[in-house]
Scaffold this motif. Structure first.
Motif, PDB file in Angstrom:
ATOM      1  N   UNK A 451       0.868  -1.171   0.000  1.00 40.69           N
ATOM      2  CA  UNK A 451       0.000   0.000   0.000  1.00 40.69           C
ATOM      3  C   UNK A 451       0.911   1.228   0.000  1.00 40.69           C
ATOM      4  N   UNK A 452       0.870   1.995  -1.097  1.00 38.48           N
ATOM      5  CA  UNK A 452       1.795   3.115  -1.248  1.00 38.48           C
ATOM      6  C   UNK A 452       1.701   4.123  -0.115  1.00 38.48           C
ATOM      7  N   UNK A 453       0.538   4.248   0.503  1.00 35.22           N
ATOM      8  CA  UNK A 453       0.362   5.224   1.578  1.00 35.22           C
ATOM      9  C   UNK A 453       0.946   4.743   2.901  1.00 35.22           C
ATOM     10  N   UNK A 454       1.288   3.447   2.983  1.00 27.37           N
ATOM     11  CA  UNK A 454       1.773   2.876   4.239  1.00 27.37           C
ATOM     12  C   UNK A 454       3.254   2.536   4.219  1.00 27.37           C
ATOM     13  N   UNK A 455       3.885   2.653   3.056  1.00 29.24           N
ATOM     14  CA  UNK A 455       5.329   2.474   2.991  1.00 29.24           C
ATOM     15  C   UNK A 455       5.976   3.846   3.133  1.00 29.24           C
ATOM     16  N   UNK A 456       6.467   4.134   4.325  1.00 26.86           N
ATOM     17  CA  UNK A 456       6.956   5.478   4.635  1.00 26.86           C
ATOM     18  C   UNK A 456       8.316   5.412   5.317  1.00 26.86           C
ATOM     19  N   UNK A 457       8.972   6.583   5.354  1.00 25.78           N
ATOM     20  CA  UNK A 457      10.237   6.718   6.069  1.00 25.78           C
ATOM     21  C   UNK A 457      10.291   8.133   6.636  1.00 25.78           C
ATOM     22  N   UNK A 458      10.522   8.273   7.941  1.00 30.97           N
ATOM     23  CA  UNK A 458      10.514   9.603   8.554  1.00 30.97           C
ATOM     24  C   UNK A 458      11.765  10.401   8.185  1.00 30.97           C
ATOM     25  N   UNK A 459      11.559  11.603   7.659  1.00 32.41           N
ATOM     26  CA  UNK A 459      12.673  12.456   7.258  1.00 32.41           C
ATOM     27  C   UNK A 459      12.201  13.896   7.222  1.00 32.41           C
ATOM     28  N   UNK A 460      12.927  14.774   7.898  1.00 31.23           N
ATOM     29  CA  UNK A 460      12.611  16.204   7.956  1.00 31.23           C
ATOM     30  C   UNK A 460      11.184  16.453   8.433  1.00 31.23           C
ATOM     31  N   UNK A 461      10.767  15.716   9.425  1.00 34.48           N
ATOM     32  CA  UNK A 461       9.467  15.942  10.046  1.00 34.48           C
ATOM     33  C   UNK A 461       8.279  15.432   9.248  1.00 34.48           C
ATOM     34  N   UNK A 462       8.543  14.633   8.199  1.00 31.98           N
ATOM     35  CA  UNK A 462       7.456  14.144   7.358  1.00 31.98           C
ATOM     36  C   UNK A 462       7.647  12.656   7.098  1.00 31.98           C
TER      37      UNK A 462
END
Length: 480
Positions: A451-462
């Motif tokens: 799910x593209x919306x659930x594959x994330x990585x925290x960087x610069x507050x986002x």
């Protein structure tokens, strides 16, 4: 799952002194656990069943003309040398090369005919690809935000026009982990453009396959057309495999001590990549050695397959990589930027890619690999229906056109033998089922179980993601 609970690389860097000074050393131990989690793949479990395990992305750098290859507009013959109606152009943004100039319609000089049982109309320039038309899903309604090459390439490869973001292959390496312990999970190869098309060819840049803010172990590995397939793969003169092994063991020991002291995840990436490089010294030569390939298979890719660095040879190597469970293979083929003299140059480009692309699909299918391998053929944007340069019935050029262009996909759970989306009579505006490049990327991830919306990585507050913060959707109408 979201990963906002995982510390980013820069957060980890900022905690180095705390970890170094903590008497119990528990912080560094926990940090090493995070590093190992990254090695395994951040998603841990797929969000839903995957239809594809691997991707081959055939990137046509410079932007092929959809109106001469995939998007047949026969009625334009009657519009030859006529101004493009304002009701069509609608005052849309144009490049500096067109600004202030009259936009004169240039119909395609190439004939289209229905191909396969599906009857998909394809250009006479693609006779081999026409034989596998029933495997193809041609999307005619792709669009993008950028009108110039650099930002448009960066957008489709990394999800953003702004340099510094992670590329698609890097996201898949990060999210899904490694499939083959002896080869990279993301490989890039660039082929030479045809010998007659040496003009107006933009450079490629490593950020198109870079890892951006993700750990550097996830960046693409670029294979070279001559010499060592990977730079510095061979041992220097006088260095044996056993001495290299002893050196790596010593360096790894020192790096492990450093990792325990400060907990920098890039140290862990360095250790793992040095070990990978050692294993690649035996696995890569075997991968790139074609001597055991059956002659009829090699010949199916066309005469150029025998030339090192050709698109044909890279397609055959891509199939061998897929067989060995390299997850993401990206082939760049330059030379598609045809502002003048398009018919002659386009013939050369089509010759380069037509037979090898068709052979790749058939080779994958014959080996039972196409079912779970997704093949994508795309450039960064499309081409205008109006002319640049000299205009005759058989000679014209076309400017950049981000408003609509065509790509094709095959395998990996995508419907074959269909077209999706429609453009107007001038191949200038989308009139049915628009697909943004973010939607294309979301769909590729979806086929791999993400799910593209659930594959994330925290960087610069986002919580960064491949599809950015804008809306993106999976194109359900093309899924098998």
């Amino acid at each position: 799952m979201n990963h906002s609970d995982l510390p980013s690389h820069f957060d980890l860097e900022n905690r180095r002194l705390f970890l170094k000074r903590s008497g119990m050393g528990l912080g560094a131990t926990a940090l090493a656990t995070v590093c190992s989690a990254h090695n395994a793949g951040a998603t841990n479990a797929l969000h839903f069943p995957a239809k594809a395990k691997r991707v081959i992305f055939l990137f046509m750098a410079g932007a092929p003309s959809q109106i001469d290859l995939f998007d047949d507009k026969p009625a334009l013959v009657d519009q030859f040398n006529q101004p493009l109606p304002p009701s069509v152009s609608q005052g849309q943004r144009v490049t500096a090369m067109t600004k202030g100039k009259e936009q004169i319609v240039a119909p395609s000089m190439f004939k289209f005919s229905p191909q396969g049982q599906s009857g998909i109309a394809m250009s006479e320039l693609l006779p081999h690809l026409g034989t596998v038309a029933d495997e193809l899903c041609i999307i005619k309604s792709l669009h993008t935000d950028a009108i110039n090459h650099d930002p448009a390439k960066t957008l489709i490869c990394t999800g953003s026009q702004i340099p510094g973001k992670a590329s698609m292959g890097s996201w898949l390496s990060y999210g899904l982990g490694r499939m083959n312990e002896n080869l990279p999970d993301f490989v890039v190869m660039s082929s030479a453009f045809w010998t007659g098309g040496t003009g107006n060819v933009q450079a490629l840049y490593s950020r198109l396959w870079g890892s951006g803010f993700l750990p550097s172990k996830h960046q693409g590995v670029s294979f070279q057309p001559s010499g060592d397939p990977v730079l510095f793969l061979s041992n220097p003169e006088g260095v044996t495999a056993s001495s290299r092994r002893r050196m790596l063991d010593l360096v790894a020991k020192l790096n492990q001590e450093h990792l325990q002291e400060i907990g920098d995840p890039e140290i862990q990436a360095t250790i793992s990549q040095q070990e990978m490089a050692f294993r690649m010294q035996s696995s890569v030569p075997e991968l790139t050695d074609l001597t055991n390939e059956p002659k009829h298979v090699v010949d199916s890719y066309g005469p150029e397959v025998h030339k090192s660095g050709s698109f044909a040879r890279n397609c055959l190597l891509a199939r061998r990589m897929i067989e060995r469970d390299i997850r993401f293979v990206q082939l760049f083929h330059r030379g598609w930027d045809h502002h003048v003299g398009l018919p002659k140059k386009l013939r050369g480009q089509a010759y380069d890619v037509d037979q090898p692309s068709a052979a790749l699909l058939l080779d994958l299918k014959n080996r039972g690999l196409l079912e779970d391998t997704l093949v994508v053929f795309a450039g960064e944007f499309g081409r205008t229906t109006y002319c640049q340069g000299k205009l005759t019935r058989t000679d014209y050029g076309r400017d950049h056109h981000p408003r609509c262009f065509s790509v094709w996909m095959a395998g990996g759970g995508i419907k074959g033998g269909i077209t999706y989306g429609q453009t107007d009579d001038f191949s200038y505006n989308i009139v049915e089922d628009p697909v943004h490049v973010r939607d294309l990327n979301a769909t590729i991830l979806h086929q791999l179980g993400i799910d593209h919306s659930r594959l994330t990585f925290p960087f610069k507050g986002l919580d960064q993601r491949l599809t950015g913060v804008e809306e993106a959707r999976v194109v359900q109408g093309i899924l098998a």
